[in-house]
Motif scaffolding. Structure first.
Motif, mmCIF file in Angstrom:
data_model
loop_
_atom_site.group_PDB
_atom_site.id
_atom_site.type_symbol
_atom_site.label_atom_id
_atom_site.label_comp_id
_atom_site.label_asym_id
_atom_site.label_seq_id
_atom_site.Cartn_x
_atom_site.Cartn_y
_atom_site.Cartn_z
ATOM 1 N N ASN A 181 -26.071 33.753 18.017
ATOM 2 C CA ASN A 181 -27.448 33.387 17.710
ATOM 3 C C ASN A 181 -27.594 32.311 16.655
ATOM 4 O O ASN A 181 -28.577 31.583 16.642
ATOM 5 N N SER A 182 -26.638 32.228 15.725
ATOM 6 C CA SER A 182 -26.849 31.405 14.551
ATOM 7 C C SER A 182 -25.522 30.941 13.968
ATOM 8 O O SER A 182 -24.448 31.405 14.375
ATOM 9 N N GLY A 183 -25.608 30.058 12.995
ATOM 10 C CA GLY A 183 -24.417 29.594 12.309
ATOM 11 C C GLY A 183 -23.707 30.700 11.559
ATOM 12 O O GLY A 183 -22.469 30.774 11.562
ATOM 13 N N ALA A 184 -24.477 31.552 10.894
ATOM 14 C CA ALA A 184 -23.858 32.661 10.161
ATOM 15 C C ALA A 184 -23.081 33.562 11.107
ATOM 16 O O ALA A 184 -21.966 34.005 10.799
ATOM 17 N N GLU A 185 -23.638 33.837 12.285
ATOM 18 C CA GLU A 185 -22.911 34.639 13.274
ATOM 19 C C GLU A 185 -21.661 33.924 13.748
ATOM 20 O O GLU A 185 -20.619 34.556 13.977
ATOM 21 N N ALA A 186 -21.747 32.610 13.912
ATOM 22 C CA ALA A 186 -20.572 31.853 14.328
ATOM 23 C C ALA A 186 -19.457 31.986 13.291
ATOM 24 O O ALA A 186 -18.280 32.126 13.644
ATOM 25 N N VAL A 187 -19.824 31.952 12.004
ATOM 26 C CA VAL A 187 -18.843 32.121 10.940
ATOM 27 C C VAL A 187 -18.295 33.543 10.941
ATOM 28 O O VAL A 187 -17.079 33.761 10.793
ATOM 29 N N LEU A 199 -9.433 32.254 2.256
ATOM 30 C CA LEU A 199 -9.515 31.191 1.255
ATOM 31 C C LEU A 199 -10.765 30.357 1.472
ATOM 32 O O LEU A 199 -11.112 29.993 2.605
ATOM 33 N N THR A 200 -11.453 30.035 0.384
ATOM 34 C CA THR A 200 -12.666 29.227 0.431
ATOM 35 C C THR A 200 -12.656 28.263 -0.752
ATOM 36 O O THR A 200 -11.731 28.276 -1.566
ATOM 37 N N PHE A 201 -13.680 27.416 -0.857
ATOM 38 C CA PHE A 201 -13.716 26.397 -1.898
ATOM 39 C C PHE A 201 -14.981 26.499 -2.741
ATOM 40 O O PHE A 201 -16.033 26.957 -2.263
ATOM 41 N N GLU A 202 -14.879 26.070 -3.971
ATOM 42 C CA GLU A 202 -16.050 26.008 -4.850
ATOM 43 C C GLU A 202 -17.099 25.093 -4.219
ATOM 44 O O GLU A 202 -16.773 24.055 -3.641
ATOM 45 N N GLY A 203 -18.362 25.491 -4.316
ATOM 46 C CA GLY A 203 -19.445 24.731 -3.714
ATOM 47 C C GLY A 203 -19.718 25.084 -2.272
ATOM 48 O O GLY A 203 -20.653 24.554 -1.669
ATOM 49 N N ALA A 204 -18.937 25.997 -1.683
ATOM 50 C CA ALA A 204 -19.060 26.312 -0.262
ATOM 51 C C ALA A 204 -20.330 27.089 0.050
ATOM 52 O O ALA A 204 -20.801 27.885 -0.761
ATOM 53 N N PHE A 205 -20.855 26.860 1.250
ATOM 54 C CA PHE A 205 -21.943 27.677 1.797
ATOM 55 C C PHE A 205 -21.665 27.883 3.274
ATOM 56 O O PHE A 205 -21.536 26.918 4.033
ATOM 57 N N HIS A 206 -21.597 29.158 3.680
ATOM 58 C CA HIS A 206 -21.234 29.468 5.063
ATOM 59 C C HIS A 206 -22.194 30.461 5.728
ATOM 60 O O HIS A 206 -21.875 30.969 6.806
ATOM 61 N N GLY A 207 -23.322 30.744 5.113
ATOM 62 C CA GLY A 207 -24.295 31.620 5.755
ATOM 63 C C GLY A 207 -24.760 32.737 4.850
ATOM 64 O O GLY A 207 -24.225 32.936 3.759
ATOM 65 N N ARG A 208 -25.754 33.505 5.337
ATOM 66 C CA ARG A 208 -26.379 34.525 4.504
ATOM 67 C C ARG A 208 -26.193 35.941 5.047
ATOM 68 O O ARG A 208 -26.739 36.878 4.493
ATOM 69 N N THR A 209 -25.455 36.099 6.128
ATOM 70 C CA THR A 209 -25.131 37.457 6.551
ATOM 71 C C THR A 209 -24.087 38.027 5.603
ATOM 72 O O THR A 209 -23.416 37.295 4.878
ATOM 73 N N GLY A 265 -21.076 39.400 5.619
ATOM 74 C CA GLY A 265 -19.691 38.952 5.584
ATOM 75 C C GLY A 265 -19.568 37.507 5.144
ATOM 76 O O GLY A 265 -18.718 37.158 4.315
ATOM 77 N N ALA A 266 -20.427 36.647 5.690
ATOM 78 C CA ALA A 266 -20.376 35.223 5.352
ATOM 79 C C ALA A 266 -20.676 34.980 3.875
ATOM 80 O O ALA A 266 -20.150 34.033 3.270
ATOM 81 N N LEU A 267 -21.512 35.825 3.293
ATOM 82 C CA LEU A 267 -21.831 35.671 1.872
ATOM 83 C C LEU A 267 -20.587 35.701 0.992
ATOM 84 O O LEU A 267 -20.546 35.048 -0.053
ATOM 85 N N SER A 268 -19.578 36.445 1.404
ATOM 86 C CA SER A 268 -18.361 36.555 0.602
ATOM 87 C C SER A 268 -17.649 35.217 0.466
ATOM 88 O O SER A 268 -16.825 35.030 -0.431
ATOM 89 N N PRO A 322 -22.190 43.833 -1.856
ATOM 90 C CA PRO A 322 -20.748 44.096 -1.692
ATOM 91 C C PRO A 322 -20.089 42.934 -0.972
ATOM 92 O O PRO A 322 -20.706 42.264 -0.138
ATOM 93 N N GLU A 323 -18.825 42.701 -1.309
ATOM 94 C CA GLU A 323 -18.121 41.551 -0.752
ATOM 95 C C GLU A 323 -16.835 41.968 -0.060
ATOM 96 O O GLU A 323 -16.254 43.009 -0.361
ATOM 97 N N LEU A 324 -16.398 41.125 0.863
ATOM 98 C CA LEU A 324 -15.086 41.309 1.467
ATOM 99 C C LEU A 324 -14.029 41.153 0.385
ATOM 100 O O LEU A 324 -14.116 40.261 -0.460
ATOM 101 N N SER A 325 -13.039 42.004 0.399
ATOM 102 C CA SER A 325 -11.965 41.891 -0.581
ATOM 103 C C SER A 325 -11.012 40.769 -0.192
ATOM 104 O O SER A 325 -10.957 40.362 0.976
ATOM 105 N N GLY A 326 -10.302 40.262 -1.159
ATOM 106 C CA GLY A 326 -9.240 39.306 -0.886
ATOM 107 C C GLY A 326 -9.673 37.878 -0.662
ATOM 108 O O GLY A 326 -8.877 37.062 -0.200
ATOM 109 N N ILE A 327 -10.938 37.533 -0.985
ATOM 110 C CA ILE A 327 -11.397 36.156 -0.832
ATOM 111 C C ILE A 327 -11.110 35.389 -2.124
ATOM 112 O O ILE A 327 -11.600 35.756 -3.197
ATOM 113 N N HIS A 328 -10.318 34.333 -2.036
ATOM 114 C CA HIS A 328 -9.968 33.518 -3.201
ATOM 115 C C HIS A 328 -10.595 32.130 -3.045
ATOM 116 O O HIS A 328 -10.688 31.603 -1.935
ATOM 117 N N ASP A 329 -11.007 31.543 -4.159
ATOM 118 C CA ASP A 329 -11.581 30.206 -4.120
ATOM 119 C C ASP A 329 -10.873 29.291 -5.100
ATOM 120 O O ASP A 329 -10.332 29.734 -6.115
#
Length: 447
Positions: free
Chosen positions: A137-143, A161-171, A173-176, A189-196
């Motif tokens: 349905n949406s970009g957040a779902e795609a992520v 792994l993600t980067f500072e300044g990143a935005f990948h959606g508001r659902t 899981g994507a919020l993490s 609450p966030e997914l564990s193990g996400i490093h930036d």
């Protein structure tokens, strides 16, 4: 409305009808992001980047609904085709359980459906050997589905792994993955193990330290994915260096980490190439798309997708008749009308005009950057950025903020020289409202 002669005209923003509409809307609407007191009247004249609000004000829209309307308003490239289609009900079905036909064998159908869209998407990602698509349905779902695919593919999934300044959606899981504004994920609450790490070469070197087999603390075989935007959107329209993107690609190849390119805002011709990734020596394993595509899409190679059914999900993605058709027709229009070349050419002209403004108003304009028709102008303070946005609005130009103190411009992919000139004049007038009054040599700011 004649696009060739239309001009922005503003009597009052918001006017009485818009004010009443806004008040009515918020009687039931949950609090979320509302940038303007601007109410688009869908029954009034609109064409290209010009639209009309509920009180009859005509505005020049250089936001393209945050890249979700890549061809602007009522573009005949789409409208002439859509008029051929007699609408039915339901227009949405459970598209992962049932199938859609738009009449006759697929190769003879005049109007494209979800399957046509998916096949087109594999065609335009063939340079990355991608052959499989999951619509949502949406970009957040795609992520979300991209993450699920990568977690499923990894034998010992523990890290992302993600980067500072990143935005990948508001659902949830994507919020993490988000690192643009703390308000997006605070207290959730966030997914564990996400490093930036920082969004630069030094950040890639930091990742190498973290992944080093002898001295690092993240086992590479437990990293499910690395995700990044080829051009950061919400984070400030940050265009990466070629060296940075090549280093990311090299790291992911060396450690066999699936690379997700979030092309939700930067893709579908926006930067002058079909994908912003195409500008770089950079081979994503998965591309996420939405906005301009009208539906969400997770695109990759078949071996990355789960073998079991029901591992990824969406109710309407492959079953939204109109959205899938719009997406396929949009891709066809971009190809048939050479709009990527137009985006590259007009984007260069736009950046040239913005650079001239930076030279003229260097006391308040700190930077100008962009790629194709994805441009930003950064101010010295967030207050000045907001003041310029409001001043531009009152003159009839719609823009958007991004990052901490930047303003972004996303005209339609078929934007014309006349429209760029009008926007340039309105934006420069708006900047002048906050620029130092140098002629009086007072050092104060005009309001």
């Amino acid at each position: 409305m004649d696009r060739e002669t239309a001009e922005p005209t503003v009597e009052q923003l918001p006017g009485p009808v818009a004010s009443e509409s806004i008040e009515y809307h918020h009687q039931a609407a949950a609090k979320t992001t509302y940038v303007y007191d601007f109410v688009w009247d869908i029954t009034a004249d609109a064409e290209g980047p010009f639209c009309t609000d509920a009180d009859g004000n005509v505005l020049l829209d250089f936001t393209s609904h945050v890249a979700a309307a890549p061809l602007g308003y009522n573009n005949p490239m789409l409208m002439d085709k859509l008029r051929e289609f007699d609408l039915v009900d339901p227009l949405k079905i459970a598209g992962q359980d049932f199938y859609i036909s738009t009449g006759g064998p697929p190769e003879e159908s005049e109007l494209p459906g979800p399957a046509h869209l998916m096949n087109t998407l594999t065609d335009i990602t063939s340079q990355y050997d991608m052959d499989t698509v999951f619509l949502s349905n949406s970009g957040a779902e795609a992520v979300e589905n991209a993450m699920k695919i990568c977690y499923d593919h990894c034998e010992q999934p523990k890290y992302g792994l993600t980067f500072e300044g990143a935005f990948h959606g508001r659902t949830l899981g994507a919020l993490s993955l988000n690192r643009s504004k703390s308000v997006h994920r605070r207290d959730f609450p966030e997914l564990s193990g996400i490093h930036d790490v920082p969004h630069n070469l030094a950040g890639v070197e930091r990742l190498r330290e973290k992944l080093d087999p002898k001295h690092g603390h993240i086992p590479a075989e437990q990293v499910a994915f690395l995700i990044l935007e080829p051009v950061q959107g919400e984070g400030g329209y940050r265009v990466p260096s070629a060296e940075f993107m090549a280093a990311v690609d090299e790291l992911c190849t060396e450690y066999d980490i699936p690379l997700i390119a979030d092309e939700i805002q930067s893709g579908v011709g926006r930067t002058g190439e079909m994908w912003a990734s195409d500008h770089f020596a950079f081979d994503p394993d998965i591309i996420t798309s939405a906005k301009a595509l009208r539906v969400g899409a997770t695109i990759g190679r078949a071996e990355l997708f789960p073998d079991e059914t029901a591992r990824i999900s969406s109710t309407w993605g492959a079953g939204d008749v109109i959205a899938s058709m719009q997406g396929a027709l949009t891709l066809a229009a971009i190809e048939d009308h050479n709009l990527m070349a137009n985006a590259a050419q007009k984007g260069a002209a736009l950046l040239e005009r913005l650079t001239a403004m930076q030279d003229e108003y260097d006391a308040v304009v700190e930077d100008v950057r962009g790629l194709g028709l994805m441009a930003a102008i950064e101010f010295d303070t967030a207050e000045h950025r907001d003041d310029v946005m409001e001043a531009a609005l009152q003159r009839g130009l719609l823009t958007l903020g991004c990052g901490r103190k930047s303003l972004r411009l996303l005209p339609p992919l078929d934007v014309r020289d006349r429209e760029l000139a009008i926007a340039g004049e309105l934006l420069e007038d708006a900047i002048a409202t906050v620029a130092p009054v140098t002629s009086a040599n007072t050092g104060q700011y005009a309001k």
